[in-house]
Each structure stands twice: as structure tokens, then as C-alpha cells.
Design a protein around this motif. Structure first.
Motif, PDB file in Angstrom:
ATOM      1  N   SER A  49       0.833  -1.204   0.000  1.00 39.33           N
ATOM      2  CA  SER A  49       0.000   0.000   0.000  1.00 39.33           C
ATOM      3  C   SER A  49       0.869   1.256   0.000  1.00 39.33           C
ATOM      4  O   SER A  49       0.558   2.227  -0.697  1.00 39.33           O
ATOM      5  CB  SER A  49      -0.917  -0.007   1.212  1.00 39.33           C
ATOM      6  OG  SER A  49      -1.654   1.177   1.297  1.00 39.33           O
ATOM      7  N   ASP A  50       1.946   1.243   0.767  1.00 35.15           N
ATOM      8  CA  ASP A  50       2.847   2.395   0.827  1.00 35.15           C
ATOM      9  C   ASP A  50       3.577   2.617  -0.500  1.00 35.15           C
ATOM     10  O   ASP A  50       3.974   3.741  -0.815  1.00 35.15           O
ATOM     11  CB  ASP A  50       3.882   2.218   1.942  1.00 35.15           C
ATOM     12  CG  ASP A  50       3.272   2.352   3.325  1.00 35.15           C
ATOM     13  OD1 ASP A  50       2.114   2.822   3.433  1.00 35.15           O
ATOM     14  OD2 ASP A  50       3.934   1.978   4.314  1.00 35.15           O
ATOM     15  N   MET A  51       3.744   1.564  -1.291  1.00 38.19           N
ATOM     16  CA  MET A  51       4.451   1.680  -2.562  1.00 38.19           C
ATOM     17  C   MET A  51       3.577   2.316  -3.636  1.00 38.19           C
ATOM     18  O   MET A  51       4.067   2.664  -4.707  1.00 38.19           O
ATOM     19  CB  MET A  51       4.920   0.302  -3.028  1.00 38.19           C
ATOM     20  CG  MET A  51       6.006  -0.285  -2.160  1.00 38.19           C
ATOM     21  SD  MET A  51       6.396  -1.977  -2.598  1.00 38.19           S
ATOM     22  CE  MET A  51       7.223  -1.749  -4.155  1.00 38.19           C
ATOM     23  N   GLU A  52       2.303   2.466  -3.389  1.00 41.02           N
ATOM     24  CA  GLU A  52       1.353   3.060  -4.329  1.00 41.02           C
ATOM     25  C   GLU A  52       1.405   2.364  -5.689  1.00 41.02           C
ATOM     26  O   GLU A  52       1.512   3.000  -6.731  1.00 41.02           O
ATOM     27  CB  GLU A  52       1.614   4.562  -4.478  1.00 41.02           C
ATOM     28  CG  GLU A  52       1.427   5.332  -3.185  1.00 41.02           C
ATOM     29  CD  GLU A  52       1.687   6.813  -3.325  1.00 41.02           C
ATOM     30  OE1 GLU A  52       1.887   7.282  -4.460  1.00 41.02           O
ATOM     31  OE2 GLU A  52       1.684   7.499  -2.298  1.00 41.02           O
ATOM     32  N   LEU A  53       1.321   1.055  -5.668  1.00 38.24           N
ATOM     33  CA  LEU A  53       1.331   0.276  -6.901  1.00 38.24           C
ATOM     34  C   LEU A  53      -0.010   0.390  -7.616  1.00 38.24           C
ATOM     35  O   LEU A  53      -1.041   0.617  -7.003  1.00 38.24           O
ATOM     36  CB  LEU A  53       1.616  -1.196  -6.586  1.00 38.24           C
ATOM     37  CG  LEU A  53       2.973  -1.484  -5.954  1.00 38.24           C
ATOM     38  CD1 LEU A  53       3.090  -2.954  -5.598  1.00 38.24           C
ATOM     39  CD2 LEU A  53       4.095  -1.089  -6.892  1.00 38.24           C
ATOM     40  N   VAL A  54       0.023   0.216  -8.918  1.00 40.96           N
ATOM     41  CA  VAL A  54      -1.185   0.286  -9.734  1.00 40.96           C
ATOM     42  C   VAL A  54      -1.808  -1.107  -9.793  1.00 40.96           C
ATOM     43  O   VAL A  54      -1.101  -2.105  -9.967  1.00 40.96           O
ATOM     44  CB  VAL A  54      -0.825   0.771 -11.157  1.00 40.96           C
ATOM     45  CG1 VAL A  54      -2.034   0.749 -12.059  1.00 40.96           C
ATOM     46  CG2 VAL A  54      -0.216   2.147 -11.103  1.00 40.96           C
ATOM     47  N   ARG A 112      -3.748  -4.197 -11.445  1.00 40.99           N
ATOM     48  CA  ARG A 112      -3.644  -4.785 -12.783  1.00 40.99           C
ATOM     49  C   ARG A 112      -4.795  -4.328 -13.676  1.00 40.99           C
ATOM     50  O   ARG A 112      -4.596  -4.035 -14.856  1.00 40.99           O
ATOM     51  CB  ARG A 112      -3.631  -6.315 -12.669  1.00 40.99           C
ATOM     52  CG  ARG A 112      -3.481  -7.031 -13.982  1.00 40.99           C
ATOM     53  CD  ARG A 112      -2.137  -6.759 -14.555  1.00 40.99           C
ATOM     54  NE  ARG A 112      -2.027  -7.338 -15.881  1.00 40.99           N
ATOM     55  CZ  ARG A 112      -0.895  -7.503 -16.496  1.00 40.99           C
ATOM     56  NH1 ARG A 112       0.224  -7.134 -15.927  1.00 40.99           N
ATOM     57  NH2 ARG A 112      -0.862  -8.030 -17.674  1.00 40.99           N
ATOM     58  N   GLU A 113      -6.005  -4.271 -13.125  1.00 43.98           N
ATOM     59  CA  GLU A 113      -7.170  -3.860 -13.903  1.00 43.98           C
ATOM     60  C   GLU A 113      -7.001  -2.423 -14.404  1.00 43.98           C
ATOM     61  O   GLU A 113      -7.319  -2.112 -15.557  1.00 43.98           O
ATOM     62  CB  GLU A 113      -8.460  -3.956 -13.078  1.00 43.98           C
ATOM     63  CG  GLU A 113      -8.817  -5.364 -12.645  1.00 43.98           C
ATOM     64  CD  GLU A 113      -8.110  -5.793 -11.379  1.00 43.98           C
ATOM     65  OE1 GLU A 113      -7.627  -4.927 -10.607  1.00 43.98           O
ATOM     66  OE2 GLU A 113      -8.014  -7.012 -11.151  1.00 43.98           O
ATOM     67  N   ASP A 114      -6.494  -1.544 -13.542  1.00 42.82           N
ATOM     68  CA  ASP A 114      -6.274  -0.153 -13.933  1.00 42.82           C
ATOM     69  C   ASP A 114      -5.208  -0.054 -15.020  1.00 42.82           C
ATOM     70  O   ASP A 114      -5.338   0.710 -15.979  1.00 42.82           O
ATOM     71  CB  ASP A 114      -5.863   0.698 -12.727  1.00 42.82           C
ATOM     72  CG  ASP A 114      -6.956   0.797 -11.681  1.00 42.82           C
ATOM     73  OD1 ASP A 114      -8.132   0.574 -12.027  1.00 42.82           O
ATOM     74  OD2 ASP A 114      -6.631   1.106 -10.515  1.00 42.82           O
ATOM     75  N   PHE A 115      -4.145  -0.834 -14.880  1.00 38.80           N
ATOM     76  CA  PHE A 115      -3.069  -0.838 -15.873  1.00 38.80           C
ATOM     77  C   PHE A 115      -3.594  -1.305 -17.224  1.00 38.80           C
ATOM     78  O   PHE A 115      -3.312  -0.691 -18.265  1.00 38.80           O
ATOM     79  CB  PHE A 115      -1.916  -1.730 -15.404  1.00 38.80           C
ATOM     80  CG  PHE A 115      -0.824  -1.873 -16.417  1.00 38.80           C
ATOM     81  CD1 PHE A 115       0.118  -0.887 -16.588  1.00 38.80           C
ATOM     82  CD2 PHE A 115      -0.759  -3.006 -17.216  1.00 38.80           C
ATOM     83  CE1 PHE A 115       1.121  -1.013 -17.539  1.00 38.80           C
ATOM     84  CE2 PHE A 115       0.236  -3.149 -18.161  1.00 38.80           C
ATOM     85  CZ  PHE A 115       1.182  -2.148 -18.330  1.00 38.80           C
ATOM     86  N   ASP A 116      -4.353  -2.403 -17.228  1.00 36.92           N
ATOM     87  CA  ASP A 116      -4.888  -2.931 -18.478  1.00 36.92           C
ATOM     88  C   ASP A 116      -5.830  -1.933 -19.141  1.00 36.92           C
ATOM     89  O   ASP A 116      -5.804  -1.772 -20.370  1.00 36.92           O
ATOM     90  CB  ASP A 116      -5.604  -4.260 -18.240  1.00 36.92           C
ATOM     91  CG  ASP A 116      -4.638  -5.391 -17.909  1.00 36.92           C
ATOM     92  OD1 ASP A 116      -3.436  -5.256 -18.234  1.00 36.92           O
ATOM     93  OD2 ASP A 116      -5.087  -6.401 -17.333  1.00 36.92           O
ATOM     94  N   ALA A 117      -6.669  -1.271 -18.345  1.00 33.64           N
ATOM     95  CA  ALA A 117      -7.602  -0.281 -18.898  1.00 33.64           C
ATOM     96  C   ALA A 117      -6.838   0.885 -19.521  1.00 33.64           C
ATOM     97  O   ALA A 117      -7.174   1.343 -20.623  1.00 33.64           O
ATOM     98  CB  ALA A 117      -8.545   0.218 -17.812  1.00 33.64           C
ATOM     99  N   LEU A 118      -5.810   1.355 -18.844  1.00 30.94           N
ATOM    100  CA  LEU A 118      -5.014   2.465 -19.370  1.00 30.94           C
ATOM    101  C   LEU A 118      -4.261   2.058 -20.627  1.00 30.94           C
ATOM    102  O   LEU A 118      -4.185   2.817 -21.600  1.00 30.94           O
ATOM    103  CB  LEU A 118      -4.047   2.976 -18.302  1.00 30.94           C
ATOM    104  CG  LEU A 118      -3.233   4.204 -18.661  1.00 30.94           C
ATOM    105  CD1 LEU A 118      -4.151   5.382 -18.975  1.00 30.94           C
ATOM    106  CD2 LEU A 118      -2.290   4.565 -17.524  1.00 30.94           C
ATOM    107  N   ARG A 119      -3.720   0.846 -20.638  1.00 33.15           N
ATOM    108  CA  ARG A 119      -3.001   0.355 -21.815  1.00 33.15           C
ATOM    109  C   ARG A 119      -3.936   0.295 -23.020  1.00 33.15           C
ATOM    110  O   ARG A 119      -3.568   0.701 -24.128  1.00 33.15           O
ATOM    111  CB  ARG A 119      -2.404  -1.019 -21.536  1.00 33.15           C
ATOM    112  CG  ARG A 119      -1.604  -1.556 -22.705  1.00 33.15           C
ATOM    113  CD  ARG A 119      -0.970  -2.865 -22.414  1.00 33.15           C
ATOM    114  NE  ARG A 119      -2.009  -3.800 -22.006  1.00 33.15           N
ATOM    115  CZ  ARG A 119      -1.770  -5.030 -21.587  1.00 33.15           C
ATOM    116  NH1 ARG A 119      -0.539  -5.451 -21.477  1.00 33.15           N
ATOM    117  NH2 ARG A 119      -2.753  -5.822 -21.241  1.00 33.15           N
ATOM    118  N   GLU A 120      -5.151  -0.179 -22.817  1.00 29.80           N
ATOM    119  CA  GLU A 120      -6.126  -0.249 -23.909  1.00 29.80           C
ATOM    120  C   GLU A 120      -6.477   1.151 -24.408  1.00 29.80           C
ATOM    121  O   GLU A 120      -6.559   1.384 -25.618  1.00 29.80           O
ATOM    122  CB  GLU A 120      -7.389  -0.965 -23.430  1.00 29.80           C
ATOM    123  CG  GLU A 120      -8.418  -1.173 -24.515  1.00 29.80           C
ATOM    124  CD  GLU A 120      -9.629  -1.937 -24.010  1.00 29.80           C
ATOM    125  OE1 GLU A 120     -10.722  -1.695 -24.563  1.00 29.80           O
ATOM    126  OE2 GLU A 120      -9.491  -2.751 -23.086  1.00 29.80           O
TER     127      GLU A 120
END
Length: 84
Positions: free
Chosen positions: A42-47, A49-57
Motif C-alpha cells: 500500500s505504501d508503494m502506491e502500486l497500480v 492490474r485492472e487499472d493498468f490494463d484499462a489504461l493500456r487499452e
């Protein structure tokens, strides 16, 4: 003989209790480790997977739109020049 059976019974009961306590400690350690790992992630503020895939599309679609607009612009520039 009766005395030795009691000793073995007591020894067996103590071993079962020790195994139960060890299992409890193991579960507690797992809980603490999972909690710490979740906090670190949580502290690393990772993205996600669903958000990453949506942005990539979205980026891919926009890239295709940009390519189409470039082709259209090139065609318009080609038509705007006088032909010899």
C-alpha cells in the motif's frame, strides 16, 4: 506399569498441547506477515492490474486514432498542393 502409562499419557498430552500452541503461533506469524506485506504494498502506491490494463487499452486506441489523423492530414496536404 500403571505409572508408566500415566507418564506416556501425560507426555502425549503435553506434545499435543505443544503442537497446538505451535500451530497457533504459526497462524499468528502468518497474519502478521500478511498484514505487513499489505502495508508495504500500500505504501508503494502500486497500480492495480485492472487499472493498468484499462489504461493500456486506452493508450492503444488513442495511438490508432493518432495514426488515422496523421494519414488524413497527409491526404489533405496532398490534395491542397497544386498538381503539375
Amino acid at each position: 506399569m500403571n505409572q508408566s502409562n500415566r507418564i506416556f499419557d501425560n507426555l502425549g498430552r503435553m506434545m499435543n498441547e505443544a503442537a497446538g500452541m505451535a500451530d497457533g503461533v504459526r497462524r499468528e506469524v502468518e497474519t502478521i506477515v500478511k498484514s505487513q506485506a499489505q502495508r508495504i504494498i500500500s505504501d508503494m502506491e502500486l497500480v492495480k492490474r485492472e487499472d493498468f490494463d484499462a489504461l493500456r487499452e486506452l493508450v492503444q486506441v488513442q495511438g490508432e486514432e493518432i495514426d488515422a489523423l496523421r494519414k488524413e492530414l497527409a491526404e489533405l496536404k496532398g490534395k491542397g498542393t497544386p498538381s503539375a
